[in-house]
Scaffold this active site. Sequence first.
Site, PDB file in Angstrom:
ATOM      1  NE  ARG A  42      40.463  35.412  60.862  1.00  0.00           N
ATOM      2  CZ  ARG A  42      39.815  34.784  61.833  1.00  0.00           C
ATOM      3  NH1 ARG A  42      39.075  33.721  61.555  1.00  0.00           N
ATOM      4  NH2 ARG A  42      39.894  35.207  63.086  1.00  0.00           N
TER       5      ARG A  42
ATOM      6  CG  ASP B 289      45.424  21.595  61.581  1.00  0.00           C
ATOM      7  OD1 ASP B 289      44.533  22.472  61.547  1.00  0.00           O
ATOM      8  OD2 ASP B 289      45.775  20.926  60.594  1.00  0.00           O
TER       9      ASP B 289
ATOM     10  CG  ASP C  65      34.464  23.824  68.180  1.00  0.00           C
ATOM     11  OD1 ASP C  65      35.517  23.920  68.831  1.00  0.00           O
ATOM     12  OD2 ASP C  65      34.096  24.675  67.344  1.00  0.00           O
TER      13      ASP C  65
ATOM     14  CB  THR D 138      42.390  22.924  66.623  1.00  0.00           C
ATOM     15  OG1 THR D 138      42.407  24.126  65.857  1.00  0.00           O
ATOM     16  CG2 THR D 138      40.967  22.402  66.686  1.00  0.00           C
TER      17      THR D 138
ATOM     18  N   GLY E 158      41.748  30.079  64.845  1.00  0.00           N
ATOM     19  CA  GLY E 158      41.161  30.743  63.689  1.00  0.00           C
ATOM     20  C   GLY E 158      41.981  31.950  63.251  1.00  0.00           C
TER      21      GLY E 158
END
Length: 206
Positions: A76, A29, A93, A32, A72
């Site tokens: 994962r 996070d 985004d 991001t 991403g």
Amino acid sequence: MLNKYARAFFTKVFTPVARFLLRLGISPDVVTTVGTIGVCVGALAFYPRGGTNFFWGTLVVTLFVFSDTVDGVMARMSGRSGNWGAYLDSTLDRVGDSAIFGGLVLWYAGSGDNVLMAGLALACLILGSVVSYAKARAEGLGFTANVGIAERADRLVAVLVTTGLVGLGLPEVVLGVVLALLAVASLVTVVQRMLMVRRQALAETA
């Protein structure tokens, strides 16, 4: 096209970076959020000044835009993939994309003094958001809308490469052509997704 063929390549490239950031205790996070802030700063601090700032702004944006892949991979690897991460990623985004085209609008509507270019950049900003909304709203209603000739990655690469080259001396008319094509492609994508959802809705009703 880029989502299909480039994602696997960049995932492999950025896996060591993702692993290193996780060892430092940094969450997906955070990556991001920082990536989005970097994209916004690169676009809104440089693009509205035009000239060679187009190149430097694109350079900054490109450095941060890859955070979209890194976060991403981190999610994962750490087992943190989930609805919240997907929601945050998709929402931010849209913020980053709007900043990129918004920076061009500010330049051409201001010191750049080109109403046509400002209008094309604004059209790309609006239609790009509608492209994303058309898919998100479809999925929220239980339908799918995975069609379209203008995916986000394709639009970003096209506008960033062209804007950066204009900052290095490429004729501005090339950017105008690219923006026009992106606007048309985005509009076509919106229509494609609407028709796909309409077919599913009618079939469901029947």
